[in-house]
Design a protein around this motif. Sequence first.
Motif, PDB file in Angstrom:
ATOM      1  N   ILE A   1       0.832  -1.211   0.000  1.00  0.00           N
ATOM      2  CA  ILE A   1       0.000   0.000   0.000  1.00  0.00           C
ATOM      3  C   ILE A   1       0.865   1.260   0.000  1.00  0.00           C
ATOM      4  O   ILE A   1       0.501   2.278  -0.584  1.00  0.00           O
ATOM      5  CB  ILE A   1      -0.975  -0.012   1.201  1.00  0.00           C
ATOM      6  N   PHE A   2       2.039   1.184   0.619  1.00  0.00           N
ATOM      7  CA  PHE A   2       2.928   2.351   0.668  1.00  0.00           C
ATOM      8  C   PHE A   2       3.516   2.671  -0.704  1.00  0.00           C
ATOM      9  O   PHE A   2       3.764   3.836  -1.009  1.00  0.00           O
ATOM     10  CB  PHE A   2       4.066   2.128   1.670  1.00  0.00           C
ATOM     11  N   VAL A   3       3.784   1.637  -1.493  1.00  0.00           N
ATOM     12  CA  VAL A   3       4.438   1.864  -2.787  1.00  0.00           C
ATOM     13  C   VAL A   3       3.436   1.931  -3.939  1.00  0.00           C
ATOM     14  O   VAL A   3       3.833   2.102  -5.090  1.00  0.00           O
ATOM     15  CB  VAL A   3       5.500   0.773  -3.085  1.00  0.00           C
ATOM     16  N   HIS A   4       2.157   1.797  -3.638  1.00  0.00           N
ATOM     17  CA  HIS A   4       1.141   1.924  -4.683  1.00  0.00           C
ATOM     18  C   HIS A   4       1.199   3.339  -5.261  1.00  0.00           C
ATOM     19  O   HIS A   4       1.452   4.303  -4.528  1.00  0.00           O
ATOM     20  CB  HIS A   4      -0.251   1.659  -4.097  1.00  0.00           C
ATOM     21  N   PRO A   5       0.983   3.500  -6.578  1.00  0.00           N
ATOM     22  CA  PRO A   5       1.052   4.836  -7.181  1.00  0.00           C
ATOM     23  C   PRO A   5       0.181   5.883  -6.492  1.00  0.00           C
ATOM     24  O   PRO A   5       0.503   7.068  -6.498  1.00  0.00           O
ATOM     25  CB  PRO A   5       0.565   4.591  -8.624  1.00  0.00           C
ATOM     26  N   PHE A   6      -0.917   5.454  -5.854  1.00  0.00           N
ATOM     27  CA  PHE A   6      -1.789   6.402  -5.154  1.00  0.00           C
ATOM     28  C   PHE A   6      -1.105   7.001  -3.922  1.00  0.00           C
ATOM     29  O   PHE A   6      -1.428   8.100  -3.501  1.00  0.00           O
ATOM     30  CB  PHE A   6      -3.083   5.713  -4.691  1.00  0.00           C
ATOM     31  N   MET A   7      -0.160   6.226  -3.323  1.00  0.00           N
ATOM     32  CA  MET A   7       0.401   6.632  -2.035  1.00  0.00           C
ATOM     33  C   MET A   7       1.893   6.971  -2.089  1.00  0.00           C
ATOM     34  O   MET A   7       2.380   7.764  -1.284  1.00  0.00           O
ATOM     35  CB  MET A   7       0.218   5.497  -1.012  1.00  0.00           C
ATOM     36  N   ALA A   8       2.629   6.349  -3.029  1.00  0.00           N
ATOM     37  CA  ALA A   8       4.097   6.442  -3.012  1.00  0.00           C
ATOM     38  C   ALA A   8       4.606   7.878  -3.051  1.00  0.00           C
ATOM     39  O   ALA A   8       5.482   8.262  -2.266  1.00  0.00           O
ATOM     40  CB  ALA A   8       4.678   5.635  -4.173  1.00  0.00           C
TER      41      ALA A   8
END
Length: 324
Positions: free
Chosen positions: A122-129
Amino acid sequence: RPMYPILKYMWGKESYRESIKSLAVYASENLEAMNPPLFLRYLNLLMNDAIFLLDEAIQYLSKIKLLQLEKDHGEWEGLAPDALREKESSLQMLGQLARFHNIMSNETIGTLAFLTSEIKGIFVHPFMAERIISMLNHFLQHLVGPKMGALKVKDFSEFDFKPQQLVSDICTIYLNLGEEGNFCATVPKDGRSYSPTLFSQTVRVLKKINKPGEIIVGFGLLADKIKSHADRQLQDEETYADAPDDFLDPIMSTLMLDPVLLPSSNVTVDRSTIARHLLSDQTDPFNRSPLTMDQIRPNEELKQQILQWLAQHKQERLQMGPSG
């Protein structure tokens, strides 16, 4: 504040830790749900807190440093009693505020450090990274970069300012997430704070504070990996500098790779841009009408145009060869 020791205790117990990890997996799989999943909302608030608390702490410490310099240079000696009392009162109040914000920011960054040890997706997802990366780079700038002098107050312990621990925790988060390719490729996109110099300064600080050799070597290798991504992205930016305005995200001014249409304003933005916005504000940024991720629609026609344009540009680059 009492929640932090509870969270730390839960993370130390396998059954609780597995429950938290399952919440994170569920959140990763349902990022576009009408109601954002619990762990996603929690993570968003945790990052909001980290950014707010450390920014505030930095501002208070900078003001304290100025007041301490004034006092040391004898600028308070000729003040009238009322003015002197006001200065002393101001210094005391700023000290209390700095201490509170430092305590809270230490705990918040520390929580992100242990969560990222086992939760990555979830941290590296494009939405969050991009969000977490811009936060980490920004704070490194203040802690190891040229701005660090503004925070050198007398007696760090009086204000619970722990720069060595903060640098260590921030580097731990980088190393925890650095195994993920998307994370390393996203770091250089932070045009505000990222620079290869910042990472080499961080390596020097890690050596200075005697962090274990494997951390120093690991962070140095990570810095090299990120720089190689930065070099490639610089070439890409030069290649795509002449992209049509319609292909650029209207908020971030970057090339859209996954354009989506907002139903009420009829504006097209990149999916990751609107996803980040909706975590904090569930409205259309262009007309403030209510909006959730399930309402947006892919702009397939524009996506195909962008992909064709990219393919054509790549072909032209190959034909031009190294000299081009």
